[in-house]
Design an enzyme around this catalytic site. Sequence first.
Site, short mmCIF file in Angstrom:
data_model
loop_
_atom_site.label_atom_id
_atom_site.label_comp_id
_atom_site.label_asym_id
_atom_site.label_seq_id
_atom_site.Cartn_x
_atom_site.Cartn_y
_atom_site.Cartn_z
N SER A 80 84.11 121.91 -29.68
CA SER A 80 84.96 123.09 -29.68
C SER A 80 84.38 124.18 -28.78
O SER A 80 84.22 123.98 -27.58
CB SER A 80 85.17 123.58 -31.11
N ASP B 54 95.02 117.28 -32.10
CA ASP B 54 94.27 118.53 -32.21
C ASP B 54 95.22 119.72 -32.13
O ASP B 54 95.96 119.87 -31.16
CB ASP B 54 93.23 118.60 -31.08
N HIS C 127 91.00 118.10 -34.66
CA HIS C 127 89.80 118.83 -34.27
C HIS C 127 88.66 118.46 -35.23
O HIS C 127 88.89 118.15 -36.40
CB HIS C 127 90.10 120.32 -34.37
#
Length: 457
Positions: free
Chosen positions: A257, A356, A389
């Site tokens: 991330s 995601d 994610h």
Amino acid sequence: MPFVYLGLSLLGAFCVLLTYHPLRQEPLSVPSFIIGFLIGEVPIQTIVWQVAATVVFALFGAFGGWAGWLGLAVSVVSWAGLLGLAVSGARAGRVVDAALAQVRDDDFPVPTDAVAASWERTWKVSRAVPLKGRSVGVTKNIDYWGDGDHRHRLDIYRARQPRRKGQVPRPAPDRAPVMVYIHGGAWVMGEKREQGKPMMYELVARGWVCVAINYRLSPKATWPAHIVDAKKAVAWVKANIAEYGGDPSFVAVSGGSAGGHLCALLALTAGDPAFQPGFEDADTSVDACVPFYGVMDMTGTDEGAQRYGSGLLDLLEKRVMKTTALEHPEIFRAASPTYRVHADAPPFFVLHGRNDTLVPVSVARTFVAALRAASRTPVAYAELPLAQHAFDVLASLRCRATTDGVAAFLDAARLRATSRAPTPPPLPSASVPSVPSASDPSASDPSASDVVSDTSI
């Protein structure tokens, strides 16, 4: 009771449906991520506890009316969906293998028979939570800048010798390849102890030394403090990791991330003085980069970060950059890995989940296309179906597959680097120098201790 069971069954089915078809509109993208991440990575465990809950409801009369039986039918359909998620996670290895096959050649010899992860056993995957084994030692909270700031600390993971009687001692690492891991958290939260554990533990089991770093966080810190700290940590690693058994001639970097953004930007901007104030001459180059679901575009342009919705740009302008993209577009562009690609980039293995909702997969596709067009080195890309994610945080079936693939990719990167570099001289065993202040580019003497867990992964 029948209607309570029906209501809970409908809620469970909705969560499974949300994992397959996540909501991407703000502000629903974050709860969609949480649900999809948890259910998508532990679907079998979810079935187990739901079946157990169904038995308990049955004992309390949930099937005494039509609502309970309807709830059971909904649950069975939901369990079928969960099995589909488990199959998708198990098949992630095929996606990873296909990605590596695209970059495999004589100059980049990715192993065709990947070594299974040390936590391959089913009972360990079913536990999901990655726990450090007895064979992993940790040196904690080394001050890599010397200014006493608690965010300027790193932990070193390396193999340790077992202490049980009858076991053959494992030699301490010597010239072990090094992985530096940068945690995520939207540049405003997160800690070095929280992320990247399955991959780091596996690399240590394969003879690596891993380094997890902290860096200053916003809103207290203003960009580019985050990348400056990451580069300072790499500079420290290059200068001092030999004392911990690591080989400074091969250093890889990874992160997820915001950490994926930082590791990619770091790999693409070696020696950039704007990101190395006070240590402009320090070596911050890396030999491979593995970003997970990274934020590769921070510009806020129509073709860039507006894919995220308005939330990212608001966060960057108000808390991270503390200026607007309209006033200073050059700051946002310089911070975007997509606009920093070049021919001399190190080998990259980009991994991203197709579902995601926090960092859309289109961001990764654009970055990979730009990097492949510019770079002379291999660029592998694995786009994982149904993955949300943070899919690499838990020791799941999908994470097992990506861990094996990352290890194989790094093996090839090491062989490539070895074949192109002269044999290094013996490493000196010098003491770690002391740093009086944050402006001094030298490194600090760690006051840390080895802490070893007695729980195996």
